[in-house]
Design a protein around this motif. Structure first.
Motif, PDB file in Angstrom:
ATOM      1  N   ALA A   1     -10.816   8.610 -12.377  1.00 46.22           N
ATOM      2  CA  ALA A   1     -10.804   7.045 -12.277  1.00 46.22           C
ATOM      3  C   ALA A   1     -11.660   6.769 -10.919  1.00 46.22           C
ATOM      4  O   ALA A   1     -12.427   5.826 -11.025  1.00 46.22           O
ATOM      5  CB  ALA A   1      -9.389   6.370 -12.556  1.00 46.22           C
ATOM      6  N   ILE A   2     -11.183   7.116  -9.910  1.00 43.90           N
ATOM      7  CA  ILE A   2     -11.643   6.694  -8.630  1.00 43.90           C
ATOM      8  C   ILE A   2     -12.921   7.232  -8.626  1.00 43.90           C
ATOM      9  O   ILE A   2     -13.813   6.349  -8.028  1.00 43.90           O
ATOM     10  CB  ILE A   2     -11.058   7.637  -7.358  1.00 43.90           C
ATOM     11  CG1 ILE A   2      -9.614   6.748  -7.383  1.00 43.90           C
ATOM     12  CG2 ILE A   2     -11.580   7.122  -6.180  1.00 43.90           C
ATOM     13  CD1 ILE A   2      -8.461   7.469  -6.413  1.00 43.90           C
ATOM     14  N   LYS A   3     -13.529   8.373  -9.131  1.00 46.46           N
ATOM     15  CA  LYS A   3     -14.826   8.721  -9.198  1.00 46.46           C
ATOM     16  C   LYS A   3     -15.805   7.600 -10.175  1.00 46.46           C
ATOM     17  O   LYS A   3     -17.033   7.572 -10.139  1.00 46.46           O
ATOM     18  CB  LYS A   3     -15.206  10.002  -9.781  1.00 46.46           C
ATOM     19  CG  LYS A   3     -14.468  11.104  -8.734  1.00 46.46           C
ATOM     20  CD  LYS A   3     -14.906  12.279  -9.253  1.00 46.46           C
ATOM     21  CE  LYS A   3     -14.446  13.384  -8.415  1.00 46.46           C
ATOM     22  NZ  LYS A   3     -14.444  14.992  -8.596  1.00 46.46           N
ATOM     23  N   SER A   4     -15.121   6.937 -11.056  1.00 47.61           N
ATOM     24  CA  SER A   4     -15.794   6.192 -11.741  1.00 47.61           C
ATOM     25  C   SER A   4     -16.094   4.335 -11.421  1.00 47.61           C
ATOM     26  O   SER A   4     -16.478   3.780 -12.300  1.00 47.61           O
ATOM     27  CB  SER A   4     -15.035   6.169 -13.230  1.00 47.61           C
ATOM     28  OG  SER A   4     -15.035   7.245 -13.687  1.00 47.61           O
ATOM     29  N   VAL A   5     -15.493   4.206 -10.205  1.00 48.05           N
ATOM     30  CA  VAL A   5     -15.561   2.790  -9.835  1.00 48.05           C
ATOM     31  C   VAL A   5     -16.888   2.292  -9.758  1.00 48.05           C
ATOM     32  O   VAL A   5     -16.929   1.023  -9.941  1.00 48.05           O
ATOM     33  CB  VAL A   5     -14.658   2.665  -8.394  1.00 48.05           C
ATOM     34  CG1 VAL A   5     -13.296   3.007  -8.738  1.00 48.05           C
ATOM     35  CG2 VAL A   5     -15.316   3.353  -7.261  1.00 48.05           C
ATOM     36  N   HIS A   6     -17.693   2.977  -9.531  1.00 47.21           N
ATOM     37  CA  HIS A   6     -19.073   2.548  -9.478  1.00 47.21           C
ATOM     38  C   HIS A   6     -19.730   1.926 -10.854  1.00 47.21           C
ATOM     39  O   HIS A   6     -20.695   1.457 -10.925  1.00 47.21           O
ATOM     40  CB  HIS A   6     -20.142   3.603  -9.279  1.00 47.21           C
ATOM     41  CG  HIS A   6     -20.297   4.760 -10.071  1.00 47.21           C
ATOM     42  ND1 HIS A   6     -19.399   5.718 -10.167  1.00 47.21           N
ATOM     43  CD2 HIS A   6     -21.354   5.188 -11.025  1.00 47.21           C
ATOM     44  CE1 HIS A   6     -19.702   6.462 -11.407  1.00 47.21           C
ATOM     45  NE2 HIS A   6     -20.771   6.232 -11.539  1.00 47.21           N
ATOM     46  N   LEU A   7     -18.823   2.229 -12.039  1.00 45.53           N
ATOM     47  CA  LEU A   7     -19.168   1.638 -13.069  1.00 45.53           C
ATOM     48  C   LEU A   7     -18.697   0.426 -13.488  1.00 45.53           C
ATOM     49  O   LEU A   7     -18.837  -0.337 -14.625  1.00 45.53           O
ATOM     50  CB  LEU A   7     -18.928   2.596 -14.284  1.00 45.53           C
ATOM     51  CG  LEU A   7     -19.343   3.941 -14.347  1.00 45.53           C
ATOM     52  CD1 LEU A   7     -18.795   4.846 -15.267  1.00 45.53           C
ATOM     53  CD2 LEU A   7     -20.767   4.062 -14.374  1.00 45.53           C
ATOM     54  N   VAL A   8     -17.856  -0.208 -12.554  1.00 43.21           N
ATOM     55  CA  VAL A   8     -17.124  -1.442 -12.642  1.00 43.21           C
ATOM     56  C   VAL A   8     -17.057  -2.322 -11.333  1.00 43.21           C
ATOM     57  O   VAL A   8     -17.448  -2.036 -10.369  1.00 43.21           O
ATOM     58  CB  VAL A   8     -15.545  -1.168 -13.107  1.00 43.21           C
ATOM     59  CG1 VAL A   8     -15.583  -0.533 -14.328  1.00 43.21           C
ATOM     60  CG2 VAL A   8     -14.701  -0.596 -12.214  1.00 43.21           C
ATOM     61  N   ASP A   9     -16.815  -3.579 -11.589  1.00 45.71           N
ATOM     62  CA  ASP A   9     -16.609  -4.533 -10.405  1.00 45.71           C
ATOM     63  C   ASP A   9     -15.159  -4.653  -9.889  1.00 45.71           C
ATOM     64  O   ASP A   9     -15.164  -5.029  -8.761  1.00 45.71           O
ATOM     65  CB  ASP A   9     -17.024  -6.062 -10.964  1.00 45.71           C
ATOM     66  CG  ASP A   9     -18.390  -6.142 -11.282  1.00 45.71           C
ATOM     67  OD1 ASP A   9     -19.317  -5.602 -10.583  1.00 45.71           O
ATOM     68  OD2 ASP A   9     -18.895  -6.702 -12.392  1.00 45.71           O
ATOM     69  N   PHE A  10     -14.280  -4.277 -10.640  1.00 49.05           N
ATOM     70  CA  PHE A  10     -12.932  -4.362 -10.227  1.00 49.05           C
ATOM     71  C   PHE A  10     -11.996  -3.371 -11.120  1.00 49.05           C
ATOM     72  O   PHE A  10     -12.296  -3.016 -12.074  1.00 49.05           O
ATOM     73  CB  PHE A  10     -12.294  -5.477 -10.385  1.00 49.05           C
ATOM     74  CG  PHE A  10     -12.522  -6.469 -11.390  1.00 49.05           C
ATOM     75  CD1 PHE A  10     -11.170  -6.523 -12.358  1.00 49.05           C
ATOM     76  CD2 PHE A  10     -13.368  -7.303 -11.878  1.00 49.05           C
ATOM     77  CE1 PHE A  10     -11.138  -7.051 -13.424  1.00 49.05           C
ATOM     78  CE2 PHE A  10     -13.309  -7.769 -12.891  1.00 49.05           C
ATOM     79  CZ  PHE A  10     -12.157  -7.730 -14.138  1.00 49.05           C
ATOM     80  N   ILE A  11     -10.759  -2.941 -10.584  1.00 48.96           N
ATOM     81  CA  ILE A  11      -9.855  -2.342 -11.427  1.00 48.96           C
ATOM     82  C   ILE A  11      -8.376  -3.009 -10.929  1.00 48.96           C
ATOM     83  O   ILE A  11      -8.027  -2.967  -9.759  1.00 48.96           O
ATOM     84  CB  ILE A  11      -9.863  -0.771 -11.096  1.00 48.96           C
ATOM     85  CG1 ILE A  11     -11.164   0.078 -11.312  1.00 48.96           C
ATOM     86  CG2 ILE A  11      -8.630  -0.067 -11.768  1.00 48.96           C
ATOM     87  CD1 ILE A  11     -11.353   1.313 -10.811  1.00 48.96           C
ATOM     88  N   LEU A  12      -7.822  -3.397 -11.928  1.00 52.90           N
ATOM     89  CA  LEU A  12      -6.467  -3.815 -11.494  1.00 52.90           C
ATOM     90  C   LEU A  12      -5.393  -2.824 -12.220  1.00 52.90           C
ATOM     91  O   LEU A  12      -5.510  -2.636 -13.330  1.00 52.90           O
ATOM     92  CB  LEU A  12      -6.241  -5.103 -12.114  1.00 52.90           C
ATOM     93  CG  LEU A  12      -7.035  -6.357 -11.172  1.00 52.90           C
ATOM     94  CD1 LEU A  12      -6.597  -7.725 -12.145  1.00 52.90           C
ATOM     95  CD2 LEU A  12      -6.915  -6.221 -10.074  1.00 52.90           C
ATOM     96  N   GLY A  13      -4.339  -2.534 -11.401  1.00 50.24           N
ATOM     97  CA  GLY A  13      -3.321  -1.445 -11.755  1.00 50.24           C
ATOM     98  C   GLY A  13      -2.138  -2.224 -12.132  1.00 50.24           C
ATOM     99  O   GLY A  13      -1.530  -3.180 -11.344  1.00 50.24           O
ATOM    100  N   ILE A  14      -1.385  -1.674 -13.021  1.00 49.14           N
ATOM    101  CA  ILE A  14      -0.137  -2.219 -13.423  1.00 49.14           C
ATOM    102  C   ILE A  14       0.911  -1.463 -13.116  1.00 49.14           C
ATOM    103  O   ILE A  14       0.925   0.018 -13.199  1.00 49.14           O
ATOM    104  CB  ILE A  14       0.167  -2.570 -14.861  1.00 49.14           C
ATOM    105  CG1 ILE A  14      -1.157  -3.327 -15.576  1.00 49.14           C
ATOM    106  CG2 ILE A  14       1.452  -3.139 -15.390  1.00 49.14           C
ATOM    107  CD1 ILE A  14      -1.282  -4.712 -14.892  1.00 49.14           C
ATOM    108  N   ASN A  15       1.983  -1.816 -12.458  1.00 46.95           N
ATOM    109  CA  ASN A  15       3.106  -1.041 -11.784  1.00 46.95           C
ATOM    110  C   ASN A  15       4.106  -0.869 -12.859  1.00 46.95           C
ATOM    111  O   ASN A  15       4.102  -1.774 -13.976  1.00 46.95           O
ATOM    112  CB  ASN A  15       3.696  -1.435 -10.702  1.00 46.95           C
ATOM    113  CG  ASN A  15       2.719  -1.375  -9.432  1.00 46.95           C
ATOM    114  OD1 ASN A  15       2.068  -0.461  -9.051  1.00 46.95           O
ATOM    115  ND2 ASN A  15       2.561  -2.520  -8.783  1.00 46.95           N
ATOM    116  N   GLU A  16       5.296   0.082 -12.649  1.00 49.07           N
ATOM    117  CA  GLU A  16       5.993   0.161 -13.558  1.00 49.07           C
ATOM    118  C   GLU A  16       6.800  -1.210 -13.909  1.00 49.07           C
ATOM    119  O   GLU A  16       7.420  -1.132 -15.085  1.00 49.07           O
ATOM    120  CB  GLU A  16       7.147   1.292 -13.261  1.00 49.07           C
ATOM    121  CG  GLU A  16       6.413   2.804 -13.306  1.00 49.07           C
ATOM    122  CD  GLU A  16       6.044   3.132 -14.659  1.00 49.07           C
ATOM    123  OE1 GLU A  16       7.075   2.860 -15.604  1.00 49.07           O
ATOM    124  OE2 GLU A  16       4.987   3.592 -14.923  1.00 49.07           O
TER     125      GLU A  16
END
Length: 146
Positions: free
Chosen positions: A117-132
């Motif tokens: 996923a980290i290698k794919s960040v150039h394809l998006v403007d943002f990534i939000l993660g949901i914790n448990e």
């Protein structure tokens, strides 16, 4: 964690942070707002149903969400942000807002944010993660949108 849980957590977090939810879609719900390619006459061919569209001030964000890392969503988001194929549908969806910038990103469980996923960040403007506990964590936000 399911895509629906990710979407619900993001909607709650966006509302707490004063974003206006334009539309949203849960898997299999049939809700949401389909975007059709410019000039299309066919109802569903090549249509896209964003998981969340939200607006704050003059900024709009489009989300694709999953309950896991899914590279095709990164490619879909990149396609949306790098072409104007859906510009008429997006303009129609946002016609009551004054929007100067649109950003496209991903929501998924934080545990899915690994090397691939980290290698794919150039394809998006943002990534939000949901914790448990369903709290939201900003994993990537190049433009400081959030």
């Amino acid at each position: 964690m399911t895509e629906e849980q990710v979407t619900k957590a993001l909607i709650k977090w966006l509302l707490l942070n004063k974003w206006d939810i334009v539309c949203f879609d849960f898997p299999q719900s049939g809700t949401g707002h389909f975007l059709h390619p410019n000039g299309t006459k066919e109802k569903m061919k090549d249509s896209i149903n964003p998981d969340i569209v939200a607006v704050k001030d003059d900024i709009c964000v489009f989300f694709e969400n999953k309950g896991y890392f899914y590279f095709n969503d990164f490619k879909k988001v990149n396609f949306l942000r790098s072409t104007d194929i859906y510009s008429e549908a997006i303009q129609s969806l946002l016609n009551k807002y004054v929007i100067h910038n649109i950003y496209y990103g991903i929501g998924y469980p934080k545990t899915a944010h690994k090397a691939k996923a980290i290698k794919s960040v150039h394809l998006v403007d943002f990534i939000l993660g949901i914790n448990e506990d369903f709290s939201v964590e900003i994993l990537y936000d190049e433009g400081n949108l959030f």
